[in-house]
Every structure is written in C-alpha cells, then in structure tokens.
Design a protein around this motif. Structure first.
Motif, short mmCIF file in Angstrom:
data_model
loop_
_atom_site.label_atom_id
_atom_site.label_comp_id
_atom_site.label_asym_id
_atom_site.label_seq_id
_atom_site.Cartn_x
_atom_site.Cartn_y
_atom_site.Cartn_z
N ALA A 23 0.82 -1.12 0.14
CA ALA A 23 0.09 0.10 0.24
C ALA A 23 0.87 1.12 0.00
N ARG A 24 1.87 1.25 0.92
CA ARG A 24 2.83 2.46 0.87
C ARG A 24 3.47 2.67 -0.53
N ARG A 25 3.93 1.49 -0.99
CA ARG A 25 4.68 1.81 -2.51
C ARG A 25 3.78 2.06 -3.30
N VAL A 26 2.46 1.69 -3.58
CA VAL A 26 1.46 2.16 -4.54
C VAL A 26 1.18 3.68 -4.20
N ALA A 27 1.11 4.18 -2.97
CA ALA A 27 0.44 5.39 -2.62
C ALA A 27 1.73 6.29 -2.88
N ALA A 28 3.11 5.83 -2.69
CA ALA A 28 4.05 6.80 -2.90
C ALA A 28 4.33 7.21 -4.51
N HIS A 29 3.83 6.32 -5.13
CA HIS A 29 4.18 6.75 -6.66
C HIS A 29 3.06 7.44 -7.41
N ALA A 37 -2.03 2.82 -15.40
CA ALA A 37 -0.72 2.98 -14.54
C ALA A 37 -0.69 2.47 -13.20
N LEU A 38 -1.97 2.87 -12.63
CA LEU A 38 -2.09 2.59 -11.31
C LEU A 38 -2.11 0.83 -11.15
N LEU A 39 -2.68 0.19 -12.11
CA LEU A 39 -2.58 -1.32 -12.09
C LEU A 39 -1.32 -1.76 -12.11
N ALA A 40 -0.43 -1.08 -13.11
CA ALA A 40 0.91 -1.47 -13.23
C ALA A 40 1.81 -1.28 -12.11
N ALA A 41 1.66 -0.08 -11.54
CA ALA A 41 2.29 0.10 -10.21
C ALA A 41 1.71 -1.00 -9.03
N SER A 42 0.49 -1.47 -9.09
CA SER A 42 0.03 -2.24 -8.05
C SER A 42 0.78 -3.78 -8.31
N ASP A 43 0.99 -4.08 -9.89
CA ASP A 43 1.65 -5.33 -9.88
C ASP A 43 3.09 -5.26 -9.52
N GLU A 44 3.79 -4.15 -9.98
CA GLU A 44 5.11 -4.11 -9.50
C GLU A 44 5.28 -4.14 -8.23
N ALA A 45 4.61 -3.37 -7.12
CA ALA A 45 4.71 -3.51 -5.70
C ALA A 45 4.47 -5.07 -5.62
N ALA A 46 3.73 -5.56 -5.98
CA ALA A 46 3.31 -7.05 -5.65
C ALA A 46 4.23 -7.99 -5.99
N TYR A 47 5.03 -7.89 -6.98
CA TYR A 47 5.82 -9.00 -7.55
C TYR A 47 6.86 -9.25 -6.59
#
Length: 172
Positions: A23-29, A37-47
């Motif tokens: 959550a912090r990684r997605v919110a920080a970007h 773009a939000l979904l891509a950031a979510s994926d990156e943070a989850a991987y």
C-alpha cells in the motif's frame, strides 16, 4: 486516489491488498495518469513482496471467500459448501494461511466448481510453490479490487474508509 492524503490513500489501498508495504509503495508513486498506470504500479509492488509482507497480506484476507451460488439447488450448494469448508481447513492446516484465488473472470455458475478444483489441486503443492501461487493470486485480487474501487469512485465519489472494494457498500 491521486489527491487523497497519504494515510487515506494507504487505507484505501489496504482494502485491495493487506500488505502495508504494498500500500505504501503504490501510494508513494502517485499521481497516476490513468487506471492502467495504477494497475501497473500495483503489479510491480506485488511482484517482490518479501515473505513477511506476503504473510501479512494473506492474514488480512477473508477466511472464507464468498462464492456466488446463483442457480445452485439448495442441497447441492450445502454439500458443496461443506466440501469447501473442509478443503479450506485442510489448506490452512497445511500452509498456515487462508486460501486465495481470483475468480474475477470465472462465470458465476462455475465459481464454486473452480474454487473447489483449485483448492484440491493446490493442496498437493509444496509450501514454496504454494507461496508463489498465493502471491500471484493476491496480485490478481488486488488488480480487480483496485479496478472496482476506481470504478466506484469515478461513479459515486469516495468510499467509506476501510470498506473492501468487493463489498456491496454503496457510497453516499
């Protein structure tokens, strides 16, 4: 999402995936130009969630996933629900966390069968393999929840803090 204070954005994101690091990684970007773009950031943070963060996210998942049973006769649903509870218990005993599977693209009339088959087949996995599969399912769940959260927000304004994006809550 883009304009919310960091703590509000993180709270909303935690309803999509229970890892505070995620959550912090997605919110920080933020800000995100669009949903993709939000979904891509979510994926990156989850991987690359470390085991502790994955365990945190799994611990925050509901113990018994809701399964649509529209059109399923009562006795059949009761028997299937009993089998589902037994499979969930066996899974949690074996792996130490809730079973997660994304059913977003499974037709409602096939969801129960899909869930039971997935549970039974994944019970045979070794713990490391299952941890990787659970992480991927959490990533897929987060994507779907984020998309629903964004769609509801766009249609009706902000949601109640802490409401899960897959809950029936309708913002006022």
């Amino acid at each position: 999402m883009n304009a919310a204070p960091p703590h509000e954005a993180e709270a909303a994101l935690l309803t999509c995936c229970g890892s505070l690091r995620w959550a912090r990684r997605v919110a920080a970007h933020r800000p995100y130009p669009d949903l993709d773009a939000l979904l891509a950031a979510s994926d990156e943070a989850a991987y690359d969630l470390p085991p502790g963060d994955l365990a945190e996210a799994l611990a925050r998942e509901p113990l018994d996933q809701a399964v649509p049973h529209q059109g399923t006769p009562g006795a059949t649903y009761t028997a299937a629900h009993t089998a589902l509870r037994a499979a969930h218990a066996a899974y949690e005993s074996r792996f130490g966390h809730s079973f997660v599977v994304c059913l977003d693209h499974v037709p409602a009339d096939e969801a129960l069968d899909h869930l039971l088959c997935a549970l039974r087949s994944r019970l045979g996995n070794d713990p490391e393999e299952e941890r990787a599969l659970a992480a991927d399912e959490l990533r897929r769940l987060a994507r779907g929840r984020l998309a629903r959260l964004a769609a509801r927000h766009a249609a009706a304004g902000p949601t109640r803090p802490g409401a899960r994006p897959d809950s029936p809550y309708v913002p006022v």
